[in-house]
Design a protein around this motif. Sequence first.
Motif, PDB file in Angstrom:
ATOM      1  N   ARG A  88       0.930  -1.155   0.120  1.00 31.68           N
ATOM      2  CA  ARG A  88      -0.085   0.080  -0.021  1.00 31.68           C
ATOM      3  C   ARG A  88       0.913   1.347  -0.012  1.00 31.68           C
ATOM      4  O   ARG A  88       0.565   2.244  -0.651  1.00 31.68           O
ATOM      5  CB  ARG A  88      -0.858   0.020   1.221  1.00 31.68           C
ATOM      6  CG  ARG A  88      -2.054  -0.949   1.062  1.00 31.68           C
ATOM      7  CD  ARG A  88      -2.843  -0.620   2.093  1.00 31.68           C
ATOM      8  NE  ARG A  88      -2.289  -0.639   3.522  1.00 31.68           N
ATOM      9  CZ  ARG A  88      -2.840   0.162   4.564  1.00 31.68           C
ATOM     10  NH1 ARG A  88      -4.131   0.617   4.468  1.00 31.68           N
ATOM     11  NH2 ARG A  88      -2.139   0.064   5.564  1.00 31.68           N
ATOM     12  N   MET A  89       1.773   1.226   0.713  1.00 29.67           N
ATOM     13  CA  MET A  89       2.715   2.490   0.668  1.00 29.67           C
ATOM     14  C   MET A  89       3.268   2.783  -0.487  1.00 29.67           C
ATOM     15  O   MET A  89       3.428   3.987  -0.948  1.00 29.67           O
ATOM     16  CB  MET A  89       4.081   2.289   2.005  1.00 29.67           C
ATOM     17  CG  MET A  89       4.753   3.405   2.136  1.00 29.67           C
ATOM     18  SD  MET A  89       5.945   3.318   3.376  1.00 29.67           S
ATOM     19  CE  MET A  89       7.261   2.421   2.766  1.00 29.67           C
ATOM     20  N   VAL A  90       3.839   1.598  -1.311  1.00 31.66           N
ATOM     21  CA  VAL A  90       4.438   1.781  -2.493  1.00 31.66           C
ATOM     22  C   VAL A  90       3.582   2.724  -3.588  1.00 31.66           C
ATOM     23  O   VAL A  90       3.920   3.301  -4.303  1.00 31.66           O
ATOM     24  CB  VAL A  90       4.937   0.451  -3.024  1.00 31.66           C
ATOM     25  CG1 VAL A  90       5.507   0.605  -4.585  1.00 31.66           C
ATOM     26  CG2 VAL A  90       6.299   0.134  -2.273  1.00 31.66           C
ATOM     27  N   LYS A  91       2.283   1.892  -3.384  1.00 31.45           N
ATOM     28  CA  LYS A  91       1.088   2.505  -4.486  1.00 31.45           C
ATOM     29  C   LYS A  91       0.749   3.851  -4.178  1.00 31.45           C
ATOM     30  O   LYS A  91       0.606   4.785  -4.941  1.00 31.45           O
ATOM     31  CB  LYS A  91       0.061   1.439  -4.253  1.00 31.45           C
ATOM     32  CG  LYS A  91       0.042   0.141  -5.020  1.00 31.45           C
ATOM     33  CD  LYS A  91      -1.174  -0.558  -4.710  1.00 31.45           C
ATOM     34  CE  LYS A  91      -0.919  -1.960  -5.236  1.00 31.45           C
ATOM     35  NZ  LYS A  91      -2.165  -2.815  -5.262  1.00 31.45           N
ATOM     36  N   ALA A  92       0.687   4.137  -3.100  1.00 30.63           N
ATOM     37  CA  ALA A  92       0.491   5.465  -2.428  1.00 30.63           C
ATOM     38  C   ALA A  92       1.655   6.589  -2.936  1.00 30.63           C
ATOM     39  O   ALA A  92       1.315   7.820  -3.339  1.00 30.63           O
ATOM     40  CB  ALA A  92       0.348   5.686  -1.030  1.00 30.63           C
ATOM     41  N   LEU A  93       3.053   5.982  -2.952  1.00 32.87           N
ATOM     42  CA  LEU A  93       4.035   7.126  -3.120  1.00 32.87           C
ATOM     43  C   LEU A  93       4.005   7.075  -4.513  1.00 32.87           C
ATOM     44  O   LEU A  93       4.517   8.308  -5.089  1.00 32.87           O
ATOM     45  CB  LEU A  93       5.003   6.398  -2.669  1.00 32.87           C
ATOM     46  CG  LEU A  93       5.541   6.573  -1.034  1.00 32.87           C
ATOM     47  CD1 LEU A  93       6.772   6.029  -0.522  1.00 32.87           C
ATOM     48  CD2 LEU A  93       5.358   8.229  -0.768  1.00 32.87           C
ATOM     49  N   ALA A  94       3.773   5.985  -5.446  1.00 30.81           N
ATOM     50  CA  ALA A  94       3.372   6.307  -6.879  1.00 30.81           C
ATOM     51  C   ALA A  94       2.562   6.976  -7.138  1.00 30.81           C
ATOM     52  O   ALA A  94       2.704   7.611  -8.235  1.00 30.81           O
ATOM     53  CB  ALA A  94       3.382   4.699  -7.383  1.00 30.81           C
ATOM     54  N   LEU A  95       1.358   6.678  -6.529  1.00 30.40           N
ATOM     55  CA  LEU A  95       0.345   7.800  -7.007  1.00 30.40           C
ATOM     56  C   LEU A  95       0.807   9.383  -6.624  1.00 30.40           C
ATOM     57  O   LEU A  95       0.541  10.200  -7.419  1.00 30.40           O
ATOM     58  CB  LEU A  95      -0.928   7.438  -5.928  1.00 30.40           C
ATOM     59  CG  LEU A  95      -1.999   8.609  -6.304  1.00 30.40           C
ATOM     60  CD1 LEU A  95      -2.586   8.404  -7.646  1.00 30.40           C
ATOM     61  CD2 LEU A  95      -3.054   8.080  -5.282  1.00 30.40           C
ATOM     62  N   ARG A  96       1.502   9.626  -5.551  1.00 25.95           N
ATOM     63  CA  ARG A  96       1.840  10.923  -5.304  1.00 25.95           C
ATOM     64  C   ARG A  96       2.736  11.461  -6.073  1.00 25.95           C
ATOM     65  O   ARG A  96       2.659  12.655  -6.654  1.00 25.95           O
ATOM     66  CB  ARG A  96       2.717  10.972  -3.925  1.00 25.95           C
ATOM     67  CG  ARG A  96       2.898  12.348  -3.625  1.00 25.95           C
ATOM     68  CD  ARG A  96       3.616  12.540  -2.119  1.00 25.95           C
ATOM     69  NE  ARG A  96       5.108  11.640  -2.437  1.00 25.95           N
ATOM     70  CZ  ARG A  96       6.239  12.290  -2.591  1.00 25.95           C
ATOM     71  NH1 ARG A  96       6.058  13.650  -2.908  1.00 25.95           N
ATOM     72  NH2 ARG A  96       7.432  11.735  -2.710  1.00 25.95           N
ATOM     73  N   VAL A  97       3.767  10.649  -6.849  1.00 32.15           N
ATOM     74  CA  VAL A  97       4.759  10.856  -7.596  1.00 32.15           C
ATOM     75  C   VAL A  97       4.021  11.448  -9.090  1.00 32.15           C
ATOM     76  O   VAL A  97       4.082  12.322  -9.931  1.00 32.15           O
ATOM     77  CB  VAL A  97       5.840   9.852  -8.031  1.00 32.15           C
ATOM     78  CG1 VAL A  97       6.791  10.256  -9.377  1.00 32.15           C
ATOM     79  CG2 VAL A  97       6.924   9.773  -6.723  1.00 32.15           C
ATOM     80  N   GLY A  98       2.986  10.479  -9.493  1.00 26.20           N
ATOM     81  CA  GLY A  98       2.193  10.501 -10.634  1.00 26.20           C
ATOM     82  C   GLY A  98       1.517  12.168 -10.591  1.00 26.20           C
ATOM     83  O   GLY A  98       1.264  12.585 -11.613  1.00 26.20           O
ATOM     84  N   LEU A  99       0.785  12.067  -9.646  1.00 28.79           N
ATOM     85  CA  LEU A  99       0.103  13.549  -9.151  1.00 28.79           C
ATOM     86  C   LEU A  99       1.033  14.678  -9.454  1.00 28.79           C
ATOM     87  O   LEU A  99       0.788  15.812 -10.025  1.00 28.79           O
ATOM     88  CB  LEU A  99      -0.799  13.565  -8.044  1.00 28.79           C
ATOM     89  CG  LEU A  99      -1.760  12.521  -8.025  1.00 28.79           C
ATOM     90  CD1 LEU A  99      -2.358  12.445  -6.381  1.00 28.79           C
ATOM     91  CD2 LEU A  99      -2.912  12.920  -8.602  1.00 28.79           C
ATOM     92  N   SER A 100       2.353  14.530  -8.810  1.00 27.48           N
ATOM     93  CA  SER A 100       3.351  15.686  -8.744  1.00 27.48           C
ATOM     94  C   SER A 100       3.500  15.965 -10.561  1.00 27.48           C
ATOM     95  O   SER A 100       3.664  17.188 -10.740  1.00 27.48           O
ATOM     96  CB  SER A 100       4.332  15.267  -8.148  1.00 27.48           C
ATOM     97  OG  SER A 100       4.042  15.162  -6.755  1.00 27.48           O
TER      98      SER A 100
END
Length: 72
Positions: free
Chosen positions: A36-48
């Motif tokens: 879950r942490m990896v997915k959330a951080l990947a989402l954050r990078v994608g949004l940025s």
Amino acid sequence: MKIVIAFALLAIVMALALAGRAMLQDGRDGQPKSNRMVKALALRVGLSIALFLFILLSYKLGWIHPTGVPLK
């Protein structure tokens, strides 16, 4: 335009908070760790990246204009 940028920044902060929550909760009480942490951080990078490209596109299309201190 300001609302879109503010919403995107809020979504980025929320994704970061989700990653922090996942980091603190995963693997407790003998449970296996999830990704879950990896997915959330990947989402954050994608949004940025999406926000950066949106601001760049907005500038190129003339939707936003630079302001600030004039160079002399």
